[in-house]
Design a protein around this motif. Structure first.
Motif, PDB file in Angstrom:
ATOM      1  N   PHE A 141     -30.246  38.977 -29.620  1.00 16.13           N
ATOM      2  CA  PHE A 141     -29.191  38.393 -30.152  1.00 16.13           C
ATOM      3  C   PHE A 141     -28.557  39.075 -31.241  1.00 16.13           C
ATOM      4  O   PHE A 141     -27.420  39.327 -31.424  1.00 16.13           O
ATOM      5  N   GLU A 142     -29.431  39.856 -32.080  1.00 18.19           N
ATOM      6  CA  GLU A 142     -28.894  40.778 -33.147  1.00 18.19           C
ATOM      7  C   GLU A 142     -28.237  41.753 -32.712  1.00 18.19           C
ATOM      8  O   GLU A 142     -27.212  42.454 -33.182  1.00 18.19           O
ATOM      9  N   HIS A 143     -28.684  42.526 -31.558  1.00 18.99           N
ATOM     10  CA  HIS A 143     -28.115  43.952 -31.166  1.00 18.99           C
ATOM     11  C   HIS A 143     -27.032  43.539 -30.251  1.00 18.99           C
ATOM     12  O   HIS A 143     -26.196  44.174 -29.871  1.00 18.99           O
ATOM     13  N   ARG A 144     -27.287  42.562 -29.148  1.00 22.04           N
ATOM     14  CA  ARG A 144     -26.139  42.346 -28.155  1.00 22.04           C
ATOM     15  C   ARG A 144     -25.515  40.974 -28.106  1.00 22.04           C
ATOM     16  O   ARG A 144     -24.681  40.700 -27.096  1.00 22.04           O
ATOM     17  N   GLY A 145     -25.731  40.198 -28.950  1.00 17.64           N
ATOM     18  CA  GLY A 145     -25.470  38.650 -28.810  1.00 17.64           C
ATOM     19  C   GLY A 145     -26.108  37.747 -27.940  1.00 17.64           C
ATOM     20  O   GLY A 145     -27.257  38.267 -27.733  1.00 17.64           O
ATOM     21  N   ASP A 146     -25.320  36.614 -27.609  1.00 15.55           N
ATOM     22  CA  ASP A 146     -26.138  35.879 -26.709  1.00 15.55           C
ATOM     23  C   ASP A 146     -26.631  36.376 -25.238  1.00 15.55           C
ATOM     24  O   ASP A 146     -25.890  37.140 -24.678  1.00 15.55           O
ATOM     25  N   ILE A 147     -27.701  36.004 -25.047  1.00 14.92           N
ATOM     26  CA  ILE A 147     -28.465  36.493 -23.736  1.00 14.92           C
ATOM     27  C   ILE A 147     -28.143  35.636 -22.362  1.00 14.92           C
ATOM     28  O   ILE A 147     -28.274  36.058 -21.258  1.00 14.92           O
ATOM     29  N   ALA A 148     -27.404  34.664 -22.961  1.00 16.53           N
ATOM     30  CA  ALA A 148     -26.832  33.736 -21.603  1.00 16.53           C
ATOM     31  C   ALA A 148     -26.382  34.419 -20.667  1.00 16.53           C
ATOM     32  O   ALA A 148     -25.304  35.102 -20.839  1.00 16.53           O
ATOM     33  N   GLY A 149     -26.695  34.377 -19.372  1.00 19.18           N
ATOM     34  CA  GLY A 149     -25.729  34.821 -18.260  1.00 19.18           C
ATOM     35  C   GLY A 149     -26.142  36.190 -17.908  1.00 19.18           C
ATOM     36  O   GLY A 149     -25.655  37.084 -17.027  1.00 19.18           O
ATOM     37  N   LYS A 150     -27.118  37.070 -18.784  1.00 17.51           N
ATOM     38  CA  LYS A 150     -27.601  38.283 -18.612  1.00 17.51           C
ATOM     39  C   LYS A 150     -28.548  38.421 -17.562  1.00 17.51           C
ATOM     40  O   LYS A 150     -29.191  37.215 -17.146  1.00 17.51           O
ATOM     41  N   THR A 151     -28.922  39.680 -17.179  1.00 16.20           N
ATOM     42  CA  THR A 151     -30.039  39.797 -16.308  1.00 16.20           C
ATOM     43  C   THR A 151     -31.233  40.686 -17.164  1.00 16.20           C
ATOM     44  O   THR A 151     -30.977  41.729 -17.918  1.00 16.20           O
ATOM     45  N   VAL A 152     -32.335  40.019 -16.907  1.00 22.01           N
ATOM     46  CA  VAL A 152     -33.708  40.783 -17.646  1.00 22.01           C
ATOM     47  C   VAL A 152     -34.427  41.041 -16.634  1.00 22.01           C
ATOM     48  O   VAL A 152     -34.923  40.303 -15.631  1.00 22.01           O
ATOM     49  N   ALA A 153     -35.104  42.274 -16.826  1.00 21.70           N
ATOM     50  CA  ALA A 153     -36.300  42.896 -15.925  1.00 21.70           C
ATOM     51  C   ALA A 153     -37.574  42.898 -16.580  1.00 21.70           C
ATOM     52  O   ALA A 153     -37.596  43.384 -17.593  1.00 21.70           O
ATOM     53  N   TRP A 154     -38.465  42.161 -15.907  1.00 18.31           N
ATOM     54  CA  TRP A 154     -39.806  42.421 -16.505  1.00 18.31           C
ATOM     55  C   TRP A 154     -40.632  43.157 -15.438  1.00 18.31           C
ATOM     56  O   TRP A 154     -40.738  43.011 -14.399  1.00 18.31           O
ATOM     57  N   VAL A 155     -41.230  44.398 -15.942  1.00 17.47           N
ATOM     58  CA  VAL A 155     -42.071  45.292 -15.465  1.00 17.47           C
ATOM     59  C   VAL A 155     -43.346  45.576 -15.429  1.00 17.47           C
ATOM     60  O   VAL A 155     -43.711  45.767 -16.831  1.00 17.47           O
ATOM     61  N   GLY A 156     -44.156  44.953 -14.811  1.00 18.84           N
ATOM     62  CA  GLY A 156     -45.808  44.907 -14.868  1.00 18.84           C
ATOM     63  C   GLY A 156     -46.558  43.736 -14.538  1.00 18.84           C
ATOM     64  O   GLY A 156     -46.308  42.974 -13.625  1.00 18.84           O
ATOM     65  N   ASP A 157     -47.458  43.461 -15.516  1.00 17.19           N
ATOM     66  CA  ASP A 157     -48.515  42.295 -15.011  1.00 17.19           C
ATOM     67  C   ASP A 157     -47.578  40.826 -15.200  1.00 17.19           C
ATOM     68  O   ASP A 157     -46.965  40.634 -16.314  1.00 17.19           O
TER      69      ASP A 157
END
Length: 300
Positions: A141-157
Motif C-alpha cells: 500500500f505504501e509503495h504502490r497503493g491498493d493491491i486489489a485487482g493486482k496479480t501476485v506471484a508466490w514462488v517456492g514452498d
C-alpha cells in the motif's frame, strides 16, 4: 462482548484489515499518534520457535504504545512441564491483556484461543503467518497503493507464508499464482475454496508474468533443517533471480519475510535491488502489529 482473536487473516473482515493497514501507516508517519494507547496493558509472548523480527517488533510495539510485554519460552513456564494448554490459557488470560503465540501445530493455537478470555494473536504456526501478511500488505500500500485487482506471484514452498497469501488474496481481492514443485503445494481445501483467484503454476516464469508483486521464503523452514539438501534439489529452478523478475510488471516489487538464504530461494542481486522492499517489509512488522494490538485491545 465476544473476545476477538487473530489466528488467521480470516478472523477479521476485509474492512477491518484495511483499517488496520491505514492505522499502521499513520502510526509510522506520525509517532506522536502513539499517545500511550495501550498504557497499563500487558502482552504475554509464548514462543516455542526462535524469532528475531516477531519478538522484537511485538516488544517494541508494546513499549511505544505505553504497555509492557513478557517473553515466555516453554522452559520458563508450566507448559514445558506438562500443564495443559487449556489450563495455561485460563490462568494467563486472567493476568494479561493480550497473548501472542509462536508454535508448531496450528491446532494448539486454536485450543489456547478457545480457552482464553483475552485476544490471542498468531505469531506463526506451521500453517499460517498472518502478522507477516499485515506487514506485507502495508508495504505494498505504501509503495504502490491498493493491491486489489493486482496479480501476485508466490514462488517456492506452499507452506505457512503461502497459505497466508491465499487468505490475503481473498481478503484484499487480488489474484495469486503459486509456483511450487510437485509435492509442495499448499492445503488442497484452501486451493479449492479460493479457486476463483488462486492457481498453481509449475513454471515460475509463467507465474511471475505481469505480476505486480513477487514473494518468496526459504525452502527449508524451521523444523525442516534435516530435509534441506533434499529440498535444494527439488526446488532447483525456483530461485527468484533478475531473469525471473524480468517477466513481472515493470514496477513489480519483491518481498521476502526474512531471514533469507542468499543464493538459494533468492539471488543477492534481487534481494538488494531497488525494487526489493524487504527492509520496509521487516520494519512494518512493528507498525502493523501496533495497529493490530490497538484494534484487538479496543475490541474488548
Amino acid at each position: 462482548m465476544t473476545t476477538r482473536h487473530f489466528l488467521t487473516l480470516l478472523d477479521l473482515t476485509p474492512q477491518e484489515l484495511h483499517n488496520i493497514i491505514h492505522r499502521a501507516i499513520a502510526l509510522k508517519k506520525s509517532p506522536t499518534l502513539r499517545d500511550e494507547t495501550l498504557k497499563n496493558k500487558t502482552l504475554a509472548m509464548i514462543f516455542e520457535k526462535s524469532s528475531t523480527r516477531t519478538r522484537v517488533s511485538f516488544e517494541v510495539a508494546m513499549t511505544q504504545l505505553g504497555g509492557s510485554s513478557l517473553f515466555l519460552s516453554p522452559s520458563d513456564t508450566q507448559l514445558g512441564r506438562g500443564e495443559s494448554i487449556e489450563d495455561s490459557a485460563k490462568v494467563l488470560s486472567r493476568m494479561v491483556d493480550v497473548i501472542t503465540i509462536r508454535t508448531f501445530e496450528h491446532a494448539k493455537l486454536e485450543r489456547f484461543a478457545r480457552n482464553s478470555s483475552v485476544p490471542v494473536i498468531n505469531s506463526l504456526t506451521d500453517d499460517f503467518h498472518p502478522c507477516q501478511l499485515l506487514a506485507d500488505m502495508q508495504t505494498y500500500f505504501e509503495h504502490r497503493g491498493d493491491i486489489a485487482g493486482k496479480t501476485v506471484a508466490w514462488v517456492g514452498d506452499g507452506h505457512n507464508m503461502c497459505q497466508s497469501y491465499i487468505n490475503a488474496a481473498r481478503q484484499f481481492d487480488f489474484e495469486l499464482r503459486i509456483a511450487c514443485p510437485e509435492g509442495f503445494e499448499p492445503n488442497q481445501d484452501m486451493l479449492d475454496a479460493n479457486s476463483n483467484r488462486v492457481s498453481i503454476v509449475r513454471n515460475p516464469a509463467e507465474a511471475v508474468a505481469g505480476a505486480s508483486l513477487v514473494a518468496t521464503d526459504v525452502w527449508a523452514s524451521m523444523g525442516q533443517e534435516e530435509e534441506r539438501r533434499q529440498r535444494l534439489e527439488k526446488f532447483h529452478g525456483f530461485q527468484v533471480t533478475r531473469e525471473l523478475m524480468a517477466h513481472a510488471a515493470s514496477d513489480a516489487l519483491f518481498m521476502h519475510c526474512l531471514p533469507a538464504h542468499r543464493g538459494e530461494e533468492v539471488s543477492a542481486e534481487v534481494l538488494d535491488d531497488p525494487d526489493s522492499v524487504v527492509w520496509d517489509e521487516a520494519e512494518n512488522r512493528l507498525h502493523a502489529q501496533k495497529a493490530l494490538l490497538e484494534f484487538l485491545c479496543n475490541a474488548r
